[in-house]
Structures are given as structure tokens and as C-alpha cells.
Design a protein around this motif. Structure first.
Motif, short mmCIF file in Angstrom:
data_model
loop_
_atom_site.label_atom_id
_atom_site.label_comp_id
_atom_site.label_asym_id
_atom_site.label_seq_id
_atom_site.Cartn_x
_atom_site.Cartn_y
_atom_site.Cartn_z
N TYR A 42 0.84 -1.20 0.00
CA TYR A 42 0.00 0.00 0.00
C TYR A 42 0.87 1.26 0.00
O TYR A 42 0.65 2.18 -0.79
CB TYR A 42 -0.93 0.00 1.21
N VAL A 43 1.85 1.30 0.89
CA VAL A 43 2.72 2.47 0.99
C VAL A 43 3.48 2.69 -0.32
O VAL A 43 3.59 3.82 -0.81
CB VAL A 43 3.68 2.33 2.20
N LYS A 69 2.61 1.72 -3.39
CA LYS A 69 1.68 2.17 -4.43
C LYS A 69 1.25 3.62 -4.18
O LYS A 69 1.14 4.42 -5.10
CB LYS A 69 0.45 1.26 -4.47
N LYS A 70 1.01 3.97 -2.93
CA LYS A 70 0.61 5.34 -2.58
C LYS A 70 1.68 6.33 -3.01
O LYS A 70 1.37 7.36 -3.63
CB LYS A 70 0.38 5.44 -1.07
N LYS A 71 2.95 6.04 -2.74
CA LYS A 71 4.04 6.93 -3.12
C LYS A 71 4.13 7.05 -4.64
O LYS A 71 4.35 8.14 -5.18
CB LYS A 71 5.36 6.43 -2.55
N GLN A 78 1.13 9.18 -5.84
CA GLN A 78 1.32 10.57 -5.44
C GLN A 78 2.37 11.25 -6.33
O GLN A 78 2.20 12.41 -6.71
CB GLN A 78 1.75 10.67 -3.98
#
Length: 84
Positions: A54-55, A57-59, A62
């Protein structure tokens, strides 16, 4: 588990002080606790992996999104500059 080990140790020293029913309930309960603990550890490991993904993919998202926002802000700035 330490308490169960102590139970086992004392049961071997002091025989016939607990009923067969109590002994059976204790052993079945410990087996179920051990099973639940293994499931808990497995799910926790899965959650940790999911969190890492998740982290990451989020980065990634973003980074792309903020790049697009900067481009759009630049275009808006150019448009407003031309109007004045």
C-alpha cells in the motif's frame, strides 16, 4: 504457553489431582489457543506485506499525481498571465 508448560510439569509430579475432565478441557483449550495464535501470526504477516505494498503504491501514485498538478498549475499560471 509458559503456564501450560508449568501445568504439564506439575501434572507429571502430582498425579490424579485434577479430574480427567479438567485435564481434557485444559489440553483442548491450549490446542485451540495454539491454533488461533498461528492464524494470528499468519494474518499479521499478511497485513504487514499488504501495508508495505500500500505504501509503495501510494508513493507511486502521489508522484505521478503531483507531477500532473505542477504541470496544470504552470498552465493555469500561463493562462492568467496572458489575460493580464
Amino acid at each position: 504457553m509458559r503456564a501450560f508448560c508449568r501445568f504439564e510439569e506439575l501434572s507429571s509430579i502430582v498425579k490424579n489431582k485434577t479430574s480427567i475432565e479438567e485435564d481434557s478441557i485444559t489440553r483442548e483449550g491450549i490446542a485451540k489457543l495454539a491454533e488461533n495464535y498461528q492464524k494470528y501470526k499468519s494474518l499479521l504477516s499478511e497485513l504487514e506485506q499488504c501495508t508495505k505494498e500500500y505504501v509503495k503504491k501510494k508513493k507511486s501514485v502521489q508522484g505521478v499525481m503531483f507531477k500532473s498538478i505542477r504541470k496544470m498549475n504552470t498552465e493555469i499560471g500561463k493562462t492568467q498571465y496572458r489575460k493580464t
